[in-house]
Design an enzyme around this catalytic site. Structure first.
Site, short mmCIF file in Angstrom:
data_model
loop_
_atom_site.label_atom_id
_atom_site.label_comp_id
_atom_site.label_asym_id
_atom_site.label_seq_id
_atom_site.Cartn_x
_atom_site.Cartn_y
_atom_site.Cartn_z
N LYS A 249 17.43 28.09 31.78
CA LYS A 249 18.69 28.76 31.81
C LYS A 249 18.59 30.39 32.04
O LYS A 249 19.28 31.05 32.65
CB LYS A 249 19.46 28.43 30.90
CG LYS A 249 19.48 26.89 31.40
CD LYS A 249 20.65 26.12 29.76
CE LYS A 249 20.77 24.93 30.34
NZ LYS A 249 21.36 24.19 28.91
N THR B 33 19.00 23.29 34.01
CA THR B 33 18.73 22.89 32.64
C THR B 33 17.21 23.19 32.31
O THR B 33 17.03 24.39 33.42
CB THR B 33 18.89 21.19 33.33
OG1 THR B 33 18.63 20.79 31.60
CG2 THR B 33 18.55 20.59 33.81
N SER C 161 23.77 14.18 35.57
CA SER C 161 24.55 15.01 36.14
C SER C 161 24.85 14.73 37.58
O SER C 161 26.35 14.74 37.52
CB SER C 161 24.59 16.59 36.19
OG SER C 161 23.89 17.36 34.75
N SER D 206 18.31 13.62 34.53
CA SER D 206 19.30 14.18 34.06
C SER D 206 20.44 13.11 34.75
O SER D 206 20.48 12.62 35.94
CB SER D 206 19.73 15.40 35.10
OG SER D 206 21.18 16.20 34.99
N GLY E 93 16.58 25.16 15.44
CA GLY E 93 16.35 25.51 16.55
C GLY E 93 16.59 26.19 16.79
O GLY E 93 18.07 27.52 16.51
N ALA E 94 16.04 27.32 17.84
CA ALA E 94 15.89 28.70 17.96
C ALA E 94 15.98 29.32 19.32
O ALA E 94 16.01 30.39 19.81
CB ALA E 94 15.61 29.85 17.35
N GLY E 95 16.54 28.09 20.23
CA GLY E 95 16.14 28.28 22.34
C GLY E 95 17.47 28.51 22.53
O GLY E 95 17.95 29.00 21.88
N GLY E 96 17.74 28.30 24.18
CA GLY E 96 18.76 28.94 24.57
C GLY E 96 19.99 28.25 23.69
O GLY E 96 20.94 28.63 24.27
N ASP F 109 27.84 25.67 28.44
CA ASP F 109 27.30 24.76 27.26
C ASP F 109 28.17 24.63 25.95
O ASP F 109 28.17 23.84 25.23
CB ASP F 109 25.28 24.84 26.89
CG ASP F 109 25.15 24.33 28.42
OD1 ASP F 109 25.56 23.57 28.21
OD2 ASP F 109 23.58 24.71 28.32
P1 NDP Z 1 14.68 25.41 24.41
O1 NDP Z 1 12.76 25.25 25.20
O2 NDP Z 1 15.40 26.87 24.55
O3 NDP Z 1 14.20 25.59 22.61
C1 NDP Z 1 13.57 24.62 22.16
C2 NDP Z 1 13.85 24.90 20.56
O4 NDP Z 1 12.47 23.15 20.40
C3 NDP Z 1 12.85 25.85 19.97
O5 NDP Z 1 13.76 26.31 18.98
C4 NDP Z 1 11.32 25.21 19.64
O6 NDP Z 1 11.21 25.70 18.35
C5 NDP Z 1 12.74 24.12 18.95
N1 NDP Z 1 10.63 22.53 19.25
C6 NDP Z 1 10.44 22.22 20.07
N2 NDP Z 1 9.89 21.45 19.72
C7 NDP Z 1 9.59 21.44 18.70
C8 NDP Z 1 9.00 20.39 17.69
N3 NDP Z 1 8.14 19.55 17.98
N4 NDP Z 1 9.13 20.77 16.29
C9 NDP Z 1 10.55 20.90 16.39
N5 NDP Z 1 10.88 22.33 16.57
C10 NDP Z 1 10.45 22.20 18.25
O7 NDP Z 1 15.16 24.50 25.20
P2 NDP Z 1 17.05 24.09 24.85
O8 NDP Z 1 17.08 25.16 23.58
O9 NDP Z 1 17.22 24.97 26.40
O10 NDP Z 1 17.35 22.93 24.75
C11 NDP Z 1 17.14 21.95 23.49
C12 NDP Z 1 17.52 20.86 23.30
O11 NDP Z 1 19.15 20.62 23.64
C13 NDP Z 1 17.02 20.01 24.68
O12 NDP Z 1 16.28 18.38 24.23
C14 NDP Z 1 17.80 19.30 25.53
O13 NDP Z 1 17.76 18.25 26.05
C15 NDP Z 1 19.24 19.13 24.81
N6 NDP Z 1 20.02 20.43 25.79
C16 NDP Z 1 21.73 19.35 25.71
C17 NDP Z 1 22.80 19.58 26.33
C18 NDP Z 1 23.64 18.42 26.10
O14 NDP Z 1 24.84 18.62 27.40
N7 NDP Z 1 23.42 17.30 25.52
C19 NDP Z 1 22.86 20.52 27.19
C20 NDP Z 1 21.46 21.91 26.72
C21 NDP Z 1 20.59 21.65 25.86
P3 NDP Z 1 9.88 27.11 18.06
O15 NDP Z 1 11.12 27.98 19.08
O16 NDP Z 1 9.15 27.02 17.42
O17 NDP Z 1 9.09 26.79 19.55
#
Ligand code: NDP
Length: 263
Positions: free
Chosen positions: A63, A59, A16, A14, A120-123, A99
């Protein structure tokens, strides 16, 4: 002397601490910012108070745990259920999310957006898509796993998995997956990325500090693109304003935070 920290797992990478300490040091604000490697998100609240912190950033992957750890969640964080900034307000834990606004700051230079594809569909995707929909932008979400798409369908996004994806035209495609962070892999199969890049004007990645395979491919197609560094800067400036309770000028915070990227 106030103490701040970032919690994450991993957290060693990080930037930060560098960013916030650069602001504190150059503006003579009596504070210090450190990092805490936290593996168990349920221990976030007790660790925060045990360290007598005035505030913190959160991070991956804590979150959503940060949201549940709060006594009160304010503004946009309340809407998305995702917290990246904590403030100690009279020994009460107050949660915020900076964010999404950080990302909006980062893409300003691309101009007005009408149609965005989010990979992607994460946080992070949750925060960005909610912000885009609020701003009247049409949003499409493409994710590896169907079960992660429920929130986005409810929000009003068009949702697809790799198997049923129907391509459209986009102003911007954003990689919010963690694919490319550690391994040299694309966020979805090559043939899909190729089609997407043939139908978009701009590309952005949330990942910073490296050129991901997604960005490499975008560049090779001569698409204007950027990594997650400006998003990081944007969310950091907004978090720092909360940390110092708006006692410092935004322009000064931005200046010294930007300077830390040269280190
Ligand atoms: P999450 O763990 O909440 O979500 C991860 C997502 O990535 C899911 O949708 C997952 O899909 C998908 N995924 C993981 N591995 C793979 C793969 N091999 N192939 C395809 N899809 C994949 O993570 P966050 O949302 O918290 O963070 C995501 C990224 O954003 C990180 O890399 C983080 O470092 C970056 N980030 C950067 C910030 C900045 O300030 N620049 C701020 C916040 C985040 P599935 O649902 O299929 O598992």
């Amino acid at each position: 002397m106030k103490l701040f920290a970032i919690f994450g797992d991993p957290v060693a990478h990080s930037r930060s601490p560098l960013m916030h300490n650069s602001v504190f040091k150059n503006l003579n604000y009596k504070a210090c910012y450190t990092r805490v490697h936290l593996t168990d998100g349920s221990k976030l609240r007790e660790t925060f108070f045990a360290l007598k912190l005035s505030g913190a950033n959160i991070t991956v992957p804590h979150k959503e745990a940060a949201y549940t750890a709060c006594d009160e969640v304010r503004g946009f964080a309340k809407k998305v259920g995702v917290v990246n900034t904590l403030i100690n307000e009279n020994n009460k834990l107050i949660g915020y999310n900076t964010d999404a606004d950080g990302f909006m700051f980062a893409i300003k230079e691309f101009g007005a957006m009408k149609n965005i594809l989010v990979l992607g569909a994460g946080g992070t995707a949750k925060a960005l898509c909610t912000k885009f929909i609020d701003a009247g932008i049409k949003v499409t979400v493409l994710n590896r796993t169907a079960s992660s798409l429920a929130y986005f369908k409810e929000l009003g996004c068009s949702c697809f998995t790799w198997d049923d994806f129907i391509i459209g035209n986009y102003d911007l495609v954003v990689n919010t997956t963690s694919a490319g962070l550690k391994e040299e892999i694309l966020p979805c199969p090559l043939e899909l990325v190729e089609k997407i890049l043939a139908n978009t004007s701009f590309a952005a990645d949330a990942i910073y500090g490296k050129e991901t395979p997604f960005l490499k491919l975008s560049k090779s197609k001569k698409i204007t693109c950027k990594d997650g560094a400006d998003m990081l800067l944007g969310q950091g400036v907004l978090a720092n304003e909360l940390f110092v309770n708006y006692e410092l000028k935004t322009e000064d915070i931005k200046k010294f935070m930007s300077k830390s990227f040269e280190l």
